[in-house]
Design a protein around this motif. Structure first.
Motif, PDB file in Angstrom:
ATOM      1  N   ALA A   1       0.883  -1.279   0.060  1.00 27.51           N
ATOM      2  CA  ALA A   1      -0.115  -0.073   0.090  1.00 27.51           C
ATOM      3  C   ALA A   1       0.844   1.256   0.012  1.00 27.51           C
ATOM      4  O   ALA A   1       0.611   2.225  -0.861  1.00 27.51           O
ATOM      5  CB  ALA A   1      -1.146   0.031   1.094  1.00 27.51           C
ATOM      6  N   GLY A   2       1.881   1.203   0.922  1.00 26.10           N
ATOM      7  CA  GLY A   2       2.749   2.385   0.960  1.00 26.10           C
ATOM      8  C   GLY A   2       3.736   2.680  -0.309  1.00 26.10           C
ATOM      9  O   GLY A   2       3.693   3.745  -0.953  1.00 26.10           O
ATOM     10  N   LEU A   3       3.906   1.538  -1.037  1.00 25.68           N
ATOM     11  CA  LEU A   3       4.730   1.576  -2.449  1.00 25.68           C
ATOM     12  C   LEU A   3       3.655   2.057  -3.650  1.00 25.68           C
ATOM     13  O   LEU A   3       4.037   3.121  -4.417  1.00 25.68           O
ATOM     14  CB  LEU A   3       5.138   0.317  -2.836  1.00 25.68           C
ATOM     15  N   LYS A   4       2.463   1.598  -3.670  1.00 26.28           N
ATOM     16  CA  LYS A   4       1.541   2.276  -4.334  1.00 26.28           C
ATOM     17  C   LYS A   4       1.108   3.713  -4.512  1.00 26.28           C
ATOM     18  O   LYS A   4       0.925   4.358  -5.356  1.00 26.28           O
ATOM     19  CB  LYS A   4       0.255   1.419  -4.623  1.00 26.28           C
ATOM     20  N   GLN A   5       1.377   4.146  -2.962  1.00 31.49           N
ATOM     21  CA  GLN A   5       1.076   5.771  -2.656  1.00 31.49           C
ATOM     22  C   GLN A   5       2.227   6.463  -3.311  1.00 31.49           C
ATOM     23  O   GLN A   5       2.135   7.431  -3.739  1.00 31.49           O
ATOM     24  CB  GLN A   5       0.926   5.860  -1.040  1.00 31.49           C
ATOM     25  N   LEU A   6       3.425   5.896  -3.117  1.00 32.23           N
ATOM     26  CA  LEU A   6       4.628   6.840  -3.443  1.00 32.23           C
ATOM     27  C   LEU A   6       5.081   6.411  -4.762  1.00 32.23           C
ATOM     28  O   LEU A   6       5.884   7.267  -5.493  1.00 32.23           O
ATOM     29  CB  LEU A   6       5.731   6.389  -2.475  1.00 32.23           C
ATOM     30  N   ALA A   7       4.731   5.335  -5.162  1.00 28.38           N
ATOM     31  CA  ALA A   7       5.033   4.860  -6.667  1.00 28.38           C
ATOM     32  C   ALA A   7       3.776   4.189  -7.380  1.00 28.38           C
ATOM     33  O   ALA A   7       3.785   3.011  -7.406  1.00 28.38           O
ATOM     34  CB  ALA A   7       6.246   4.010  -6.684  1.00 28.38           C
ATOM     35  N   PRO A   8       2.788   5.054  -7.798  1.00 26.54           N
ATOM     36  CA  PRO A   8       1.697   4.391  -8.261  1.00 26.54           C
ATOM     37  C   PRO A   8       1.692   3.615  -9.609  1.00 26.54           C
ATOM     38  O   PRO A   8       0.916   2.902  -9.875  1.00 26.54           O
ATOM     39  CB  PRO A   8       0.820   5.817  -8.784  1.00 26.54           C
ATOM     40  N   GLU A   9       3.056   3.713 -10.233  1.00 24.87           N
ATOM     41  CA  GLU A   9       2.984   2.691 -11.402  1.00 24.87           C
ATOM     42  C   GLU A   9       3.646   1.563 -11.048  1.00 24.87           C
ATOM     43  O   GLU A   9       3.902   0.594 -11.817  1.00 24.87           O
ATOM     44  CB  GLU A   9       4.033   3.429 -12.439  1.00 24.87           C
ATOM     45  N   ALA A  10       3.705   1.116  -9.723  1.00 22.17           N
ATOM     46  CA  ALA A  10       4.330  -0.120  -9.311  1.00 22.17           C
ATOM     47  C   ALA A  10       3.508  -1.279  -9.579  1.00 22.17           C
ATOM     48  O   ALA A  10       2.291  -1.350  -9.368  1.00 22.17           O
ATOM     49  CB  ALA A  10       4.527  -0.059  -7.886  1.00 22.17           C
ATOM     50  N   VAL A  11       4.224  -2.148  -9.933  1.00 25.71           N
ATOM     51  CA  VAL A  11       3.455  -3.500 -10.468  1.00 25.71           C
ATOM     52  C   VAL A  11       4.158  -4.630  -9.284  1.00 25.71           C
ATOM     53  O   VAL A  11       5.239  -4.659  -9.197  1.00 25.71           O
ATOM     54  CB  VAL A  11       3.643  -4.057 -11.810  1.00 25.71           C
TER      55      VAL A  11
ATOM     56  N   ASP B   1       4.629  -9.078  -8.261  1.00 20.59           N
ATOM     57  CA  ASP B   1       4.536 -10.502  -8.531  1.00 20.59           C
ATOM     58  C   ASP B   1       5.148 -11.042  -7.142  1.00 20.59           C
ATOM     59  O   ASP B   1       5.833 -10.453  -6.375  1.00 20.59           O
ATOM     60  CB  ASP B   1       5.461 -10.548  -9.627  1.00 20.59           C
ATOM     61  N   GLY B   2       4.777 -12.310  -7.067  1.00 22.18           N
ATOM     62  CA  GLY B   2       5.351 -12.850  -5.852  1.00 22.18           C
ATOM     63  C   GLY B   2       4.544 -13.664  -5.016  1.00 22.18           C
ATOM     64  O   GLY B   2       3.433 -14.462  -5.773  1.00 22.18           O
ATOM     65  N   ILE B   3       4.373 -14.082  -3.927  1.00 21.59           N
ATOM     66  CA  ILE B   3       3.833 -14.782  -3.114  1.00 21.59           C
ATOM     67  C   ILE B   3       3.269 -14.315  -1.903  1.00 21.59           C
ATOM     68  O   ILE B   3       4.107 -13.519  -1.025  1.00 21.59           O
ATOM     69  CB  ILE B   3       4.521 -16.180  -2.635  1.00 21.59           C
ATOM     70  N   GLY B   4       1.872 -14.451  -1.499  1.00 18.18           N
ATOM     71  CA  GLY B   4       1.261 -13.878  -0.449  1.00 18.18           C
ATOM     72  C   GLY B   4      -0.007 -14.271   0.149  1.00 18.18           C
ATOM     73  O   GLY B   4      -0.697 -15.221  -0.669  1.00 18.18           O
TER      74      GLY B   4
ATOM     75  N   GLY C   1      -3.281  -6.205  -4.660  1.00 20.35           N
ATOM     76  CA  GLY C   1      -3.070  -6.429  -6.149  1.00 20.35           C
ATOM     77  C   GLY C   1      -2.150  -7.444  -6.448  1.00 20.35           C
ATOM     78  O   GLY C   1      -2.103  -7.681  -7.681  1.00 20.35           O
ATOM     79  N   LEU C   2      -1.883  -8.294  -5.312  1.00 21.49           N
ATOM     80  CA  LEU C   2      -0.780  -9.182  -5.792  1.00 21.49           C
ATOM     81  C   LEU C   2      -1.514 -10.626  -6.099  1.00 21.49           C
ATOM     82  O   LEU C   2      -2.501 -11.220  -5.394  1.00 21.49           O
ATOM     83  CB  LEU C   2       0.042  -9.501  -4.332  1.00 21.49           C
ATOM     84  N   VAL C   3      -1.214 -11.327  -7.307  1.00 25.68           N
ATOM     85  CA  VAL C   3      -1.747 -12.509  -7.536  1.00 25.68           C
ATOM     86  C   VAL C   3      -0.757 -13.678  -7.111  1.00 25.68           C
ATOM     87  O   VAL C   3       0.500 -13.763  -7.643  1.00 25.68           O
ATOM     88  CB  VAL C   3      -2.060 -12.790  -9.126  1.00 25.68           C
ATOM     89  N   SER C   4      -0.846 -14.458  -6.071  1.00 21.61           N
ATOM     90  CA  SER C   4       0.210 -15.231  -5.642  1.00 21.61           C
ATOM     91  C   SER C   4       0.562 -16.500  -6.438  1.00 21.61           C
ATOM     92  O   SER C   4      -0.447 -16.992  -7.174  1.00 21.61           O
ATOM     93  CB  SER C   4      -0.291 -15.681  -4.118  1.00 21.61           C
ATOM     94  N   ARG C   5       1.710 -16.653  -6.586  1.00 25.09           N
ATOM     95  CA  ARG C   5       2.029 -17.812  -7.546  1.00 25.09           C
ATOM     96  C   ARG C   5       1.525 -19.122  -6.973  1.00 25.09           C
ATOM     97  O   ARG C   5       1.481 -19.995  -7.807  1.00 25.09           O
ATOM     98  CB  ARG C   5       3.438 -17.700  -7.699  1.00 25.09           C
ATOM     99  N   PHE C   6       1.512 -19.276  -5.841  1.00 17.97           N
ATOM    100  CA  PHE C   6       0.983 -20.408  -5.195  1.00 17.97           C
ATOM    101  C   PHE C   6       0.658 -20.049  -3.790  1.00 17.97           C
ATOM    102  O   PHE C   6       0.729 -18.715  -3.203  1.00 17.97           O
ATOM    103  CB  PHE C   6       2.016 -21.691  -5.270  1.00 17.97           C
ATOM    104  N   PRO C   7      -0.455 -20.945  -3.098  1.00 19.60           N
ATOM    105  CA  PRO C   7      -0.848 -20.313  -1.784  1.00 19.60           C
ATOM    106  C   PRO C   7       0.328 -20.124  -0.787  1.00 19.60           C
ATOM    107  O   PRO C   7       1.065 -21.235  -0.524  1.00 19.60           O
ATOM    108  CB  PRO C   7      -1.965 -21.533  -1.289  1.00 19.60           C
ATOM    109  N   MET C   8       0.158 -19.263   0.052  1.00 18.22           N
ATOM    110  CA  MET C   8       1.179 -18.703   0.906  1.00 18.22           C
ATOM    111  C   MET C   8       1.157 -19.960   2.113  1.00 18.22           C
ATOM    112  O   MET C   8       2.241 -20.182   2.784  1.00 18.22           O
ATOM    113  CB  MET C   8       0.898 -17.554   1.564  1.00 18.22           C
ATOM    114  N   ASP C   9      -0.055 -20.768   2.257  1.00 21.38           N
ATOM    115  CA  ASP C   9      -0.359 -21.478   3.301  1.00 21.38           C
ATOM    116  C   ASP C   9       0.820 -22.771   3.330  1.00 21.38           C
ATOM    117  O   ASP C   9       1.022 -23.190   4.252  1.00 21.38           O
ATOM    118  CB  ASP C   9      -1.540 -22.124   3.210  1.00 21.38           C
ATOM    119  N   GLU C  10       1.313 -22.926   2.012  1.00 22.19           N
ATOM    120  CA  GLU C  10       2.216 -24.055   1.913  1.00 22.19           C
ATOM    121  C   GLU C  10       3.488 -23.865   2.414  1.00 22.19           C
ATOM    122  O   GLU C  10       4.211 -24.775   2.891  1.00 22.19           O
ATOM    123  CB  GLU C  10       2.633 -24.164   0.347  1.00 22.19           C
ATOM    124  N   LEU C  11       3.934 -22.375   2.928  1.00 23.06           N
ATOM    125  CA  LEU C  11       5.081 -21.951   3.442  1.00 23.06           C
ATOM    126  C   LEU C  11       5.008 -21.997   5.118  1.00 23.06           C
ATOM    127  O   LEU C  11       5.996 -21.722   5.583  1.00 23.06           O
ATOM    128  CB  LEU C  11       5.654 -20.862   2.975  1.00 23.06           C
TER     129      LEU C  11
END
Length: 388
Positions: free
Chosen positions: A23-33, A35-38, A46-56
């Motif tokens: 949320a902070g990055l989007k506020q300071l850098a609105p163009e941020a995109v 990727d990852g796991i969460g 806005g993150l589309v997790s590559r796999f369910p975080m529960d696995e970790l």
């Protein structure tokens, strides 16, 4: 050109940090995109997790071993995804067994900038961890104000981002009054009992907590006992309360919608006259609510022997450490007995104001009244990025 961030978290606490940071990055850098796991909170940003975080979210050797091959494969997959997408920054959040292995694989094959959120507790034990971490991490975001010099000494840039507890909402007087009425507490004083959020903690601590509270109530019969359970272990807590003081109030969050469950927890922390809690970050939640506390924890015999020899500090309670006081009493290891706990509770009940100054100092030093930690962390990440 947009800022490309690969961000990963492995457990709910990391998901909270990650959501606020995004949320902070989007506020300071609105163009941020991203990727990852969460988890759910990072998904809200806005993150589309590559796999369910529960696995970790695996704790303990016995739980990890059966899943070792799968976790190792996920580490490799995640590192490959980072190398393939070549983000401007890789941000790993806590979960060092997963995060730092991913970072190592990435650094072996690239110069992608790596940021790790949550410094290892090298001030408590195993200080050499910082040097090993510096091999793969460029920049650390610290939760505690005394951590940056330790990380910088090991060779990493480090910024104090503030602790998320300072941004958590606190219960209003109206919420406290409604809570007391809903759970039949009236105006009675009560002890908040928090025997942990992990099954092993509850099994180990609940018998001693119950016996200690019984002894405390013998001399303080006007007190009640309230136990707000964590949702995943509420059933175990209910079983563990057999033999606790009669009339103990269990708050099971599974019986309420999520918003009500959170409100009940906030109100319980704010309304309590004192608390008996397992060691952990819960001491900061209690400090934020200005609730005096006793901290108690029993370890496995071997763990205690190792800790005694390796510990670099004389207290495990973050309120004591951050405020540079020792006002919160502890019953640890062999000192974690019903008699000792009851005696400490009685002492705190006799002088509940003794901890208030230290709790206030703790909150100020953790960033209360300043920029929200997520925004502060985002600013630190952006300020230290090479010019794009």
């Amino acid at each position: 050109m947009s800022l490309r961030v690969f961000i990963l978290a492995g457990e709910p606490s990391g998901d909270r940090l990650g959501g606020a940071l995004m949320a902070g990055l989007k506020q300071l850098a609105p163009e941020a995109v991203f990727d990852g796991i969460g988890g759910a909170l990072m998904a809200e940003q806005g993150l589309v997790s590559r796999f369910p975080m529960d696995e970790l979210s695996v704790m303990g050797l016995a739980e990890v071993l059966p899943k070792y091959r799968h976790l190792k494969r996920r580490i490799r997959e995640t590192a490959d995804a980072v190398l393939e997408t070549r983000p401007d920054v890789l941000i790993t959040i806590d979960s060092p067994d997963f995060s730092l292995r991913v970072a190592r694989l990435v650094k072996e094959q690239s110069n992608i900038r790596t940021v790790h959120y949550v410094a290892p507790s090298v001030w408590a034990w195993r200080p050499k961890r910082a040097g090993k971490m510096a091999e793969v991490i460029d920049h650390v975001l610290a939760l505690l104000p005394f951590e940056p010099p330790l990380m910088e000494k090991a060779g990493m840039a480090c910024d104090f981002a503030g602790h998320p507890v300072v941004a958590e909402p606190q219960a209003t007087r109206e919420e406290v009054a409604a809570f007391r009425q809903e759970f039949g507490l009236g105006n009675a004083p009560f002890v908040l009992a928090l025997p942990g959020s992990r099954r092993s903690e509850i099994s180990r601590l609940a018998p001693d907590f119950g016996a200690a509270l019984k002894r405390f109530l013998e001399t303080h019969p006007d007190y009640k006992v309230v136990v707000p359970a964590a949702a995943p272990v509420a059933g175990l807590v209910a079983e563990a309360l057999q033999g606790w003081p009669e009339g103990t109030v269990l708050i099971d969050p599974n019986k309420f919608d999520p918003a009500s469950a959170k409100a009940h927890k906030r109100a319980a922390f704010a309304a309590a006259d004192l608390a008996l809690a397992a060691s952990g970050t819960v001491s900061l939640e209690l400090a934020a609510a200005a609730t005096p506390m006793v901290i108690a924890y029993k370890f496995q015999w071997l763990t205690w022997q190792i800790m005694k020899r390796m510990a670099l500090i004389d207290t495990v309670t973050l309120v004591n450490l951050v405020s540079d006081t020792r006002v919160v009493p502890e019953c640890l290891g062999p000192e974690c007995t019903p008699d000792n706990i009851a005696a400490r509770l009685a002492a705190v009940a006799a002088d509940p104001g003794a901890q208030l100054g230290a709790m206030d100092v703790t909150m100020q030093r953790l960033g209360k009244g300043g920029e929200e930690p997520g925004l502060r962390a985002a600013r630190a990440v952006l300020d230290r990025l090479p010019q794009m």
